[in-house]
Scaffold this motif. Sequence first.
Motif, PDB file in Angstrom:
ATOM      1  N   SER B  47      45.266 -91.675  -8.582  1.00  0.00           N
ATOM      2  CA  SER B  47      45.528 -92.951  -9.237  1.00  0.00           C
ATOM      3  C   SER B  47      45.541 -92.793 -10.735  1.00  0.00           C
ATOM      4  O   SER B  47      45.261 -93.696 -11.466  1.00  0.00           O
ATOM      5  N   ARG B  48      45.842 -91.647 -11.207  1.00  0.00           N
ATOM      6  CA  ARG B  48      45.761 -91.352 -12.617  1.00  0.00           C
ATOM      7  C   ARG B  48      46.829 -92.123 -13.369  1.00  0.00           C
ATOM      8  O   ARG B  48      47.999 -92.025 -13.080  1.00  0.00           O
ATOM      9  N   ARG B  49      46.385 -92.902 -14.298  1.00  0.00           N
ATOM     10  CA  ARG B  49      47.344 -93.533 -15.198  1.00  0.00           C
ATOM     11  C   ARG B  49      47.274 -92.799 -16.518  1.00  0.00           C
ATOM     12  O   ARG B  49      46.258 -92.792 -17.169  1.00  0.00           O
ATOM     13  N   GLU B  81      47.634-105.755 -14.999  1.00  0.00           N
ATOM     14  CA  GLU B  81      46.832-106.950 -15.181  1.00  0.00           C
ATOM     15  C   GLU B  81      47.395-108.138 -14.426  1.00  0.00           C
ATOM     16  O   GLU B  81      46.694-109.086 -14.133  1.00  0.00           O
ATOM     17  N   ARG B  92      45.618-101.522  -2.902  1.00  0.00           N
ATOM     18  CA  ARG B  92      44.971-100.206  -2.905  1.00  0.00           C
ATOM     19  C   ARG B  92      44.647 -99.772  -1.488  1.00  0.00           C
ATOM     20  O   ARG B  92      44.846 -98.630  -1.100  1.00  0.00           O
TER      21      ARG B  92
END
Lengths: 499, 278
Positions: B47-49, B81, B92
């Motif tokens: 889930s790396r942003r 957001e 998720r």
Amino acid sequence: MCESQGRFLKQIRFGDSSYSERRCVADIISTVEFNHSGELLATGDKGGRVVIFQQEPENKSQPQCRGEYNVYSTFQSHEPEFDYLKSLEIEEKINKIRWLPQKNAAQFLLSTNDKTIKLWKISERDKRPEGYNLKEEDGRYRDPTTVTTLRVPVFRPMDLMVEASPRRVFANAHTYHINSISVNSDYETYLSADDLRVNLWHLEITDRSFSIRARPGAVQLRGFKPGALKPSCDLQRLPRKDIVDIKPANMEELTEVITAAEFHPNQCNTFVYSSSKGTIRLCDMRASALCDKHSKLFEEPEDPSNRSFFSEIISSISDVKFSHNGRYMMTRDYLSVKIWDLNMESRPVETYQLCSLYENDCIFDKFECCWNGNDSVVMTGSYNNFFRMFDRGQKKDVTLEASRESSKPRAVLKPRKVCGGGKRKKDEISVDSLDFNKKILHTAWHPQENIIAVATTNNLYIFQDKLNGPPVRGGGGLIKTNPGERGDTTECPLSVLSV
Amino acid sequence: MTQEKMELDLSIPVSMSDGNLRRSSSAPMINGLSDNTPVFEGETLRSRRNSTTVVTRHSLIPPSSPIRVPSSRLHQIKQEEGVDVMNRETAREREVQAAMQMSQSWEESLSLSDNDLDKSVSPKRIDFVPVSPAPSPTRGIGKQCFSPSLQIFVSSNGLPPSPVPSPTRRFATRRSQSPINCIRPSALGPLKRKGEMETESQPKRLFQGTSTMLTPDMSHLPDLGSCLSSRLLDGSLRRLGSSSDSPASSSSSSSSSSSSSSQCPCSSFSPVHNLSPK
């Protein structure tokens, strides 16, 4: 009168060629910054490491050659973290490094990733104590029964060791990704900016950030000398912890984000921040504690004939830098470099076009820009490992390339030329053959001398000019030295400057 | 009519910031503008942003060469957001389940040997250890000393580091020994959680008879160590429990469900590789 851009010769290239071929992701350089004297050059990379280079003292037998830069220190500044609440990884990539001015033997710098800013102390040790009674030299404890005599440990010289220790950690203050940090001219406070907010910090205090309020009854803030202990204005803790907040109540209404922010070089109450819509806002902290309302808004009206689908994206400002004298500021958007007079908000005073074509996928690349020491030349990077310099006084510009193949050590860099469609002359590069994966996003210029640091993806190039003019301070220009003094270097070819 | 048309033309750049623009062939590949489907569909727990403008989209390709789709920071923030927390959690859960389902079917279709633990490297593994030649310093970064003349790290008393392996290496491997590796569907009866989403209706068919369910595709979960949310853990436990065809579980599922809470889950399970697949 003589300008030295275009006459740079390659001095050093850092970075292993085997690494660049292996494309080790962690080695990608993400920021480059000289310290205030220019003796030290810090780089940060995607793996969270900081590498500091130090300029060797000038060689007395070769006064023309300024000292080379060698690795002085390296340390792991940030490590990857995990945000448990949001299930998000926090990258360890160093977004920015900013040096503090030197006050004692140690050096201090601020480094930041997306979420956390750290103050590092870099100090030297060249002596160590030897002759402990209870410990061996390697640190292991001695068997107490073997200790039969008493001795006094003495300090003995050792190989120079450079120690990096984290002195402050400024964490948990940013919901979004930090894109800028900037040290104030008071050298006591600094700002950090993320996409929607700007925070003001005091270097000694890590558990909260601040707003500024002028002392009641004061007409004007006192300026004060660097190194003084008292700040010039009271730092007040207000309910909000930031000094700028552009987050709307309803996120659907969000139309722009903050892309960069910087303090004025000598007015400690002034800072600017740029936006993704191409505007720059100047804020005066004396006007109010919270700077949501700007004092000045710099925006160039859009030319309707130039509008395209990408107009809004490419107008996003990727970097903003004040000139050293504090009268101008420079902004970099995707296609141009613009210089603004702080007294004129309606349009920039100078615009330097970089290119007119772009790749779809690359329009989000964030290029930085920098001034030279006397604000006469500005520099920024581009694609194909090209970087460009614009001489503001002479209205000339030059395109140079940073690569192993294009220049041998000590050779003068050859200017490059990019041609748009049409007939391509010899030695020109056509736009279609530009490599958009080779981009120079980060560049830095020595604060006093004509030494530049240029970062390609994995490698750092340091160039200096052939001339050995006196150090440039303030408004001084460069003086051309007598060609006979330069030893084996060839005569300066003025044709190098031709565009 | 003409006026309408003119307005439409001029409003295209503006509406882009609203995120309502449909994707067209001439548009840059701005992620997610065309629809609201989760960007990370089909992606596992990576889930790396990134703080830069790229967003990883495809998970089954090894992380060294992800397909990266650039998008503006404004758009990224709005996407993160804009969705309220509940929907985000639902999304998720869906992502994770889809990923597990996909990796499950992947493993089943590709595995030739009975012992799935042979596959020690999962392409979806998230590697926290920095990929660099420099040794990783101790966790909780402290003082680091470097010798410019030797160009190596030295310990703080000035001597080169001893050959004892860095303690962080030990911690890094220990983190993978999460109990989830040992959990088997057998000893746990069906667990239900209050307020569980529509995942309760998760069809048993996904995990029917899958005693080998806990293959290395699950091993990337422990890489996050304690980072897993408890909901995820409970959810997967529950799904494990729903599989009643597992050979070792058939007789004891009902009786063990009440007692499992009183004992350490690990002790009543046997490691996966001891099971013989049906």
